[in-house]
Design an enzyme around this catalytic site. Structure first.
Site, PDB file in Angstrom:
ATOM      1  N   GLU A   2      -3.014  -4.697  -3.004  1.00 49.80           N
ATOM      2  CA  GLU A   2      -3.527  -5.620  -4.028  1.00 49.80           C
ATOM      3  C   GLU A   2      -3.549  -4.944  -5.395  1.00 49.80           C
ATOM      4  O   GLU A   2      -3.206  -5.533  -6.415  1.00 49.80           O
ATOM      5  CB  GLU A   2      -4.959  -6.071  -3.683  1.00 49.80           C
ATOM      6  CG  GLU A   2      -5.085  -6.832  -2.383  1.00 49.80           C
ATOM      7  CD  GLU A   2      -5.358  -5.930  -1.190  1.00 49.80           C
ATOM      8  OE1 GLU A   2      -4.785  -4.820  -1.106  1.00 49.80           O
ATOM      9  OE2 GLU A   2      -6.139  -6.344  -0.320  1.00 49.80           O
ATOM     10  N   ASN A  43       0.845  -1.194   0.000  1.00 47.60           N
ATOM     11  CA  ASN A  43       0.000   0.000   0.000  1.00 47.60           C
ATOM     12  C   ASN A  43       0.881   1.245   0.000  1.00 47.60           C
ATOM     13  O   ASN A  43       1.964   1.268   0.604  1.00 47.60           O
ATOM     14  CB  ASN A  43      -0.997   0.002   1.170  1.00 47.60           C
ATOM     15  CG  ASN A  43      -0.389  -0.108   2.536  1.00 47.60           C
ATOM     16  OD1 ASN A  43       0.673  -0.705   2.709  1.00 47.60           O
ATOM     17  ND2 ASN A  43      -1.037   0.454   3.537  1.00 47.60           N
ATOM     18  N   ILE A  44       0.413   2.250  -0.709  1.00 47.09           N
ATOM     19  CA  ILE A  44       1.157   3.500  -0.870  1.00 47.09           C
ATOM     20  C   ILE A  44       0.192   4.636  -0.549  1.00 47.09           C
ATOM     21  O   ILE A  44      -0.790   4.841  -1.283  1.00 47.09           O
ATOM     22  CB  ILE A  44       1.706   3.645  -2.314  1.00 47.09           C
ATOM     23  CG1 ILE A  44       2.534   2.414  -2.706  1.00 47.09           C
ATOM     24  CG2 ILE A  44       2.537   4.927  -2.441  1.00 47.09           C
ATOM     25  CD1 ILE A  44       2.861   2.321  -4.201  1.00 47.09           C
ATOM     26  N   CYS A  48     -10.105  -5.024   0.451  1.00 50.09           N
ATOM     27  CA  CYS A  48     -11.215  -4.065   0.552  1.00 50.09           C
ATOM     28  C   CYS A  48     -12.141  -4.228  -0.659  1.00 50.09           C
ATOM     29  O   CYS A  48     -11.808  -4.914  -1.641  1.00 50.09           O
ATOM     30  CB  CYS A  48     -10.685  -2.638   0.641  1.00 50.09           C
ATOM     31  SG  CYS A  48     -10.131  -1.961  -0.936  1.00 50.09           S
TER      32      CYS A  48
HETATM   33  N1  THU Z   1      -5.268  -1.363   2.508  1.00 51.38           N
HETATM   34  C1  THU Z   1      -4.719  -2.203   1.577  1.00 51.38           C
HETATM   35  O1  THU Z   1      -3.592  -1.985   1.111  1.00 51.38           O
HETATM   36  N2  THU Z   1      -5.444  -3.264   1.174  1.00 51.38           N
HETATM   37  C2  THU Z   1      -6.696  -3.573   1.634  1.00 51.38           C
HETATM   38  O2  THU Z   1      -7.351  -4.436   1.100  1.00 51.38           O
HETATM   39  C3  THU Z   1      -7.223  -2.861   2.799  1.00 51.38           C
HETATM   40  C4  THU Z   1      -6.591  -1.545   3.057  1.00 51.38           C
HETATM   41  C5  THU Z   1      -4.484  -0.201   2.948  1.00 51.38           C
HETATM   42  C6  THU Z   1      -5.014   1.134   2.475  1.00 51.38           C
HETATM   43  C7  THU Z   1      -4.454   2.063   3.532  1.00 51.38           C
HETATM   44  O3  THU Z   1      -3.134   2.423   3.162  1.00 51.38           O
HETATM   45  C8  THU Z   1      -4.379   1.210   4.788  1.00 51.38           C
HETATM   46  O4  THU Z   1      -4.478  -0.134   4.356  1.00 51.38           O
HETATM   47  C9  THU Z   1      -5.469   1.491   5.797  1.00 51.38           C
HETATM   48  O5  THU Z   1      -6.709   1.471   5.207  1.00 51.38           O
END
Ligand code: THU
Length: 135
Positions: A55, A42-43, A90
């Site tokens: 993802e 995640n970025i 998500c």
């Molecule tokens: N996040 C993900 O990378 N993947 C998911 O499926 C759920 C949420 C990240 C987004 C954000 O950077 C952090 O988790 C908190 O929501």
């Protein structure tokens, strides 16, 4: 399919998470039909909404390099200094994965290299909206 190898790749990708606002670190490892693994983290953005999930980072890397056929994705997410947990994709990521995933693709939700749950994509996104709706 070697779940442990894909789980380890997702955990490794999690280490690269750029998440200074949520402190929630996520890594993903996407397996192509040909056996290649694309990873992502995640970025986050100070403006919040441009944030990209792990993802989708992995998926966008793979598709932008010519891959469109996948068999599995492993996802590992947890608070930076917290306990490992089962972190499910998500809704936005489920929708985007659905663009390329069949119902029998596998989603591996990783707590540790030896502790993960395996679901079919159809289980986590039943009754999705997709290309067939537009025909
Ligand atoms: N996040 C993900 O990378 N993947 C998911 O499926 C759920 C949420 C990240 C987004 C954000 O950077 C952090 O988790 C908190 O929501």
């Amino acid at each position: 399919m070697n779940y442990k190898k894909l789980a380890a790749a997702a955990l490794e990708a999690k280490k690269l998470s750029y998440s200074p606002y949520s402190n929630f670190c996520v890594g993903a490892a996407l397996l192509t039909k040909g056996g290649k693994i694309f990873t992502g983290c995640n970025i986050e953005s100070a403006a919040y909404s441009p944030t990209n999930c792990a993802e989708r980072t992995a998926l966008f890397k793979a598709v932008s390099e010519g891959e469109r056929e996948f068999t599995a994705i492993a996802v590992a997410g947890a608070p930076k200094n917290g306990e490992p947990q089962y972190c499910y994709p998500c809704g936005v990521c489920r929708q985007m994965l659905g663009e390329f995933f069949d119902a029998d693709c596998e989603v591996i939700v990783v707590k540790t290299e030896d502790d993960f749950k395996v679901h079919s994509f159809g289980e986590i996104l039943p009754y999705g909206f997709g290309a067939s709706n537009l025909m």
